[in-house]
Design a protein around this motif. Structure first.
Motif, PDB file in Angstrom:
ATOM      1  N   ASN A 184      45.236  -5.332  30.653  1.00  0.00           N
ATOM      2  CA  ASN A 184      44.539  -5.823  29.468  1.00  0.00           C
ATOM      3  C   ASN A 184      45.050  -7.022  29.021  1.00  0.00           C
ATOM      4  OD1 ASN A 184      42.456  -3.720  29.859  1.00  0.00           O
ATOM      5  ND2 ASN A 184      43.106  -2.529  28.267  1.00  0.00           N
ATOM      6  N   ASP A 185      46.345  -6.845  28.701  1.00  0.00           N
ATOM      7  CA  ASP A 185      47.295  -8.121  28.123  1.00  0.00           C
ATOM      8  C   ASP A 185      46.847  -9.331  29.145  1.00  0.00           C
ATOM      9  OD1 ASP A 185      47.884  -6.820  25.918  1.00  0.00           O
ATOM     10  OD2 ASP A 185      50.074  -6.405  26.802  1.00  0.00           O
ATOM     11  N   SER A 211      47.624  -0.959  29.573  1.00  0.00           N
ATOM     12  CA  SER A 211      47.908  -2.187  28.586  1.00  0.00           C
ATOM     13  C   SER A 211      48.187  -3.494  29.186  1.00  0.00           C
ATOM     14  CB  SER A 211      48.865  -1.703  27.473  1.00  0.00           C
ATOM     15  OG  SER A 211      49.219  -2.445  26.692  1.00  0.00           O
ATOM     16  N   VAL A 257      44.441  -9.830  31.412  1.00  0.00           N
ATOM     17  CA  VAL A 257      43.350 -10.431  31.493  1.00  0.00           C
ATOM     18  C   VAL A 257      42.769 -11.139  30.053  1.00  0.00           C
ATOM     19  CG1 VAL A 257      40.830  -9.514  31.401  1.00  0.00           C
ATOM     20  CG2 VAL A 257      42.288  -8.382  32.871  1.00  0.00           C
ATOM     21  N   LEU A 258      43.617 -10.687  29.207  1.00  0.00           N
ATOM     22  CA  LEU A 258      43.342 -11.491  27.899  1.00  0.00           C
ATOM     23  C   LEU A 258      44.022 -12.826  27.970  1.00  0.00           C
ATOM     24  CD1 LEU A 258      42.279 -11.668  24.978  1.00  0.00           C
ATOM     25  CD2 LEU A 258      44.591 -10.577  24.141  1.00  0.00           C
ATOM     26  N   GLN A 259      45.171 -12.782  28.310  1.00  0.00           N
ATOM     27  CA  GLN A 259      45.849 -14.130  28.592  1.00  0.00           C
ATOM     28  C   GLN A 259      45.109 -14.922  29.353  1.00  0.00           C
ATOM     29  OE1 GLN A 259      49.804 -13.644  30.253  1.00  0.00           O
ATOM     30  NE2 GLN A 259      50.220 -15.826  29.974  1.00  0.00           N
ATOM     31  N   GLN A 260      44.499 -14.701  30.572  1.00  0.00           N
ATOM     32  CA  GLN A 260      43.687 -15.289  31.565  1.00  0.00           C
ATOM     33  C   GLN A 260      42.609 -16.067  30.799  1.00  0.00           C
ATOM     34  OE1 GLN A 260      45.746 -16.162  33.838  1.00  0.00           O
ATOM     35  NE2 GLN A 260      45.107 -15.174  35.548  1.00  0.00           N
ATOM     36  N   LEU A 261      41.875 -15.142  29.768  1.00  0.00           N
ATOM     37  CA  LEU A 261      40.901 -15.548  29.115  1.00  0.00           C
ATOM     38  C   LEU A 261      41.058 -16.636  28.180  1.00  0.00           C
ATOM     39  CD1 LEU A 261      38.796 -12.182  28.714  1.00  0.00           C
ATOM     40  CD2 LEU A 261      37.943 -14.045  30.180  1.00  0.00           C
ATOM     41  N   VAL A 262      42.146 -16.492  27.293  1.00  0.00           N
ATOM     42  CA  VAL A 262      42.622 -17.419  26.558  1.00  0.00           C
ATOM     43  C   VAL A 262      43.029 -18.860  26.946  1.00  0.00           C
ATOM     44  CG1 VAL A 262      44.428 -18.088  24.851  1.00  0.00           C
ATOM     45  CG2 VAL A 262      43.590 -15.678  24.732  1.00  0.00           C
ATOM     46  N   GLN A 263      43.619 -18.759  28.181  1.00  0.00           N
ATOM     47  CA  GLN A 263      43.766 -19.936  29.066  1.00  0.00           C
ATOM     48  C   GLN A 263      42.648 -20.704  29.583  1.00  0.00           C
ATOM     49  OE1 GLN A 263      46.489 -18.782  32.027  1.00  0.00           O
ATOM     50  NE2 GLN A 263      48.268 -18.734  30.709  1.00  0.00           N
ATOM     51  N   ASN A 311      39.703 -20.460  28.262  1.00  0.00           N
ATOM     52  CA  ASN A 311      39.071 -20.988  26.952  1.00  0.00           C
ATOM     53  C   ASN A 311      39.626 -22.181  26.540  1.00  0.00           C
ATOM     54  OD1 ASN A 311      37.325 -21.002  24.640  1.00  0.00           O
ATOM     55  ND2 ASN A 311      38.601 -19.512  23.546  1.00  0.00           N
TER      56      ASN A 311
END
Length: 78
Positions: free
Chosen positions: A5-6, A2, A8-14, A16
């Motif tokens: 995944n968090d 988890s 990776v999600l944070q990196q993608l949001v940044q 974006n």
């Protein structure tokens, strides 16, 4: 898993958000013709603080056509 995944999600949001800001900056761009006119106007109307302007003196680097020798003047060299 988890945490990964968090992260990776944070990196993608940044990424974006960075791309969104870059897109906004591109949309605010002005046409080259307008930028050129603005730059020419600035150069013509702003004194160069590194060059001492002497009234009524001729610019020895400016050629008005026809050449005049020198490296860039277009004169012939034999």
């Amino acid at each position: 898993m988890s945490r990964m995944n968090d992260f990776v999600l944070q990196q993608l949001v940044q990424e974006n958000e960075r791309l969104r800001k870059e897109l906004e900056a591109c949309q605010k761009a002005i046409p080259v013709s307008e930028a050129s006119k603005s730059l020419i106007s600035y150069c013509e109307n702003t004194p160069d603080m590194l060059v001492k302007a002497e009234p009524n003196t001729k610019n020895r680097f400016h050629t008005s056509g026809g050449g005049g020798g020198g490296l860039c003047g277009g004169g012939s060299s034999d």
